[in-house]
Design an enzyme around this catalytic site. Sequence first.
Site, PDB file in Angstrom:
ATOM      1  N   ASN A  16       0.928  -1.144  -0.023  1.00  0.00           N
ATOM      2  CA  ASN A  16      -0.074   0.034  -0.021  1.00  0.00           C
ATOM      3  C   ASN A  16       0.742   0.990   0.038  1.00  0.00           C
ATOM      4  O   ASN A  16       0.353   2.137  -0.022  1.00  0.00           O
ATOM      5  CB  ASN A  16      -1.049   0.129   1.265  1.00  0.00           C
ATOM      6  CG  ASN A  16      -0.201  -0.135   2.669  1.00  0.00           C
ATOM      7  OD1 ASN A  16       0.318  -1.176   2.678  1.00  0.00           O
ATOM      8  ND2 ASN A  16      -0.133   0.815   3.398  1.00  0.00           N
ATOM      9  N   GLY A  18       5.340   2.876  -0.444  1.00  0.00           N
ATOM     10  CA  GLY A  18       6.871   2.733  -0.729  1.00  0.00           C
ATOM     11  C   GLY A  18       7.323   1.749  -1.750  1.00  0.00           C
ATOM     12  O   GLY A  18       6.484   1.840  -2.861  1.00  0.00           O
ATOM     13  N   VAL A  65       1.556 -10.171   7.590  1.00  0.00           N
ATOM     14  CA  VAL A  65       2.201 -11.391   7.690  1.00  0.00           C
ATOM     15  C   VAL A  65       2.644 -12.163   8.815  1.00  0.00           C
ATOM     16  O   VAL A  65       3.282 -13.105   8.968  1.00  0.00           O
ATOM     17  CB  VAL A  65       3.530 -10.818   6.800  1.00  0.00           C
ATOM     18  CG1 VAL A  65       3.361 -10.501   5.534  1.00  0.00           C
ATOM     19  CG2 VAL A  65       4.440 -10.051   7.563  1.00  0.00           C
ATOM     20  N   TYR A 169      17.697  -6.153  12.573  1.00  0.00           N
ATOM     21  CA  TYR A 169      17.272  -5.886  11.233  1.00  0.00           C
ATOM     22  C   TYR A 169      18.164  -6.807  10.082  1.00  0.00           C
ATOM     23  O   TYR A 169      17.943  -7.648   9.195  1.00  0.00           O
ATOM     24  CB  TYR A 169      17.267  -4.269  10.668  1.00  0.00           C
ATOM     25  CG  TYR A 169      16.957  -4.189   9.119  1.00  0.00           C
ATOM     26  CD1 TYR A 169      15.553  -4.307   8.827  1.00  0.00           C
ATOM     27  CD2 TYR A 169      17.946  -4.076   8.145  1.00  0.00           C
ATOM     28  CE1 TYR A 169      15.369  -4.514   7.508  1.00  0.00           C
ATOM     29  CE2 TYR A 169      17.323  -3.922   6.912  1.00  0.00           C
ATOM     30  CZ  TYR A 169      16.268  -3.704   6.704  1.00  0.00           C
ATOM     31  OH  TYR A 169      15.974  -3.658   5.144  1.00  0.00           O
ATOM     32  N   LYS A 173      17.769 -10.177   7.525  1.00  0.00           N
ATOM     33  CA  LYS A 173      17.753 -10.165   6.120  1.00  0.00           C
ATOM     34  C   LYS A 173      18.896 -11.381   5.845  1.00  0.00           C
ATOM     35  O   LYS A 173      18.692 -11.848   4.837  1.00  0.00           O
ATOM     36  CB  LYS A 173      18.292  -9.022   5.781  1.00  0.00           C
ATOM     37  CG  LYS A 173      17.240  -7.669   6.010  1.00  0.00           C
ATOM     38  CD  LYS A 173      15.784  -8.288   5.080  1.00  0.00           C
ATOM     39  CE  LYS A 173      14.755  -6.979   5.190  1.00  0.00           C
ATOM     40  NZ  LYS A 173      13.530  -7.357   4.458  1.00  0.00           N
ATOM     41  N   ASP A 205       9.431   5.021   4.507  1.00  0.00           N
ATOM     42  CA  ASP A 205       9.234   5.274   5.928  1.00  0.00           C
ATOM     43  C   ASP A 205      10.084   4.312   6.931  1.00  0.00           C
ATOM     44  O   ASP A 205      10.355   4.549   8.094  1.00  0.00           O
ATOM     45  CB  ASP A 205       7.745   5.479   6.429  1.00  0.00           C
ATOM     46  CG  ASP A 205       7.107   4.032   6.170  1.00  0.00           C
ATOM     47  OD1 ASP A 205       7.661   3.109   5.628  1.00  0.00           O
ATOM     48  OD2 ASP A 205       5.820   4.015   6.738  1.00  0.00           O
TER      49      ASP A 205
END
Length: 246
Positions: A16, A18, A65, A169, A173, A205
């Site tokens: 929705n 980015g 998710v 983070y 990944k 964002d």
Amino acid sequence: MSEDLKGKVALITGANKGIGYEIACQLGSRGATVLVGARDIKRGEEAANKLRLNEIDARSVQLDVTSQKTIDSAAKQIESQFGKLDILVNNAGIISDGDRLPPSQVDIETLRHTYETNVFGVFAVTKAMLPLLKKSTAGRIVNLSSGLGSLTQNSDPNYDFADFKLLAYNSSKTAVNALTVILAAELKDTPIKINAADPGFTATDINKYQGHRTVEQGAIAVVRLATLPDDGSSGGFFDEDGVVPW
């Protein structure tokens, strides 16, 4: 509008806004029916409406998710409406504020919260959508990764982003990359190709719009991997310039 993806159905999580929205826009402008996955159905519908104004066949799908219930419901919805899925882009991801501390100071809950979306969410959605992707003649899965997930780059003191050592983070990944390699091995005898994409430091964002790349640039590698030819690679990690080191 190019129509080389006419008849293809593409689901993008976190679409929705980015990079996710831009990926939906680029795939849709090439003729694909795009399913805008969004936690908030109202925001998903607003994004789909915007895409439809650009003559893109877009539908919204409520999909969090971290919620198995919404994942299962989305899979049923796609099956009943289309009977298959051609492209899955696992785009939804987060960076927690608590991840900006020195790594040894990060709270374990920050790690759990980050992995819930960035790793377990990717796996849960992929697992639920695999039966539909297997009904496609050329299923494609793209997992949004990051150069920050590269162990090679994280180990290099001269890496452009060497100062960005976000424990939760970055390692999430890295885990996405591992997931990609392992699933690619399982799917090697099928037409499905799965790869990880590094969009680069894109202004969204998630980084408070500090990135120097536009969403249009960030979507390049993803769209390329989502539309790979039959002889394209699987189990790789790429940015728009080519292979990213593990």
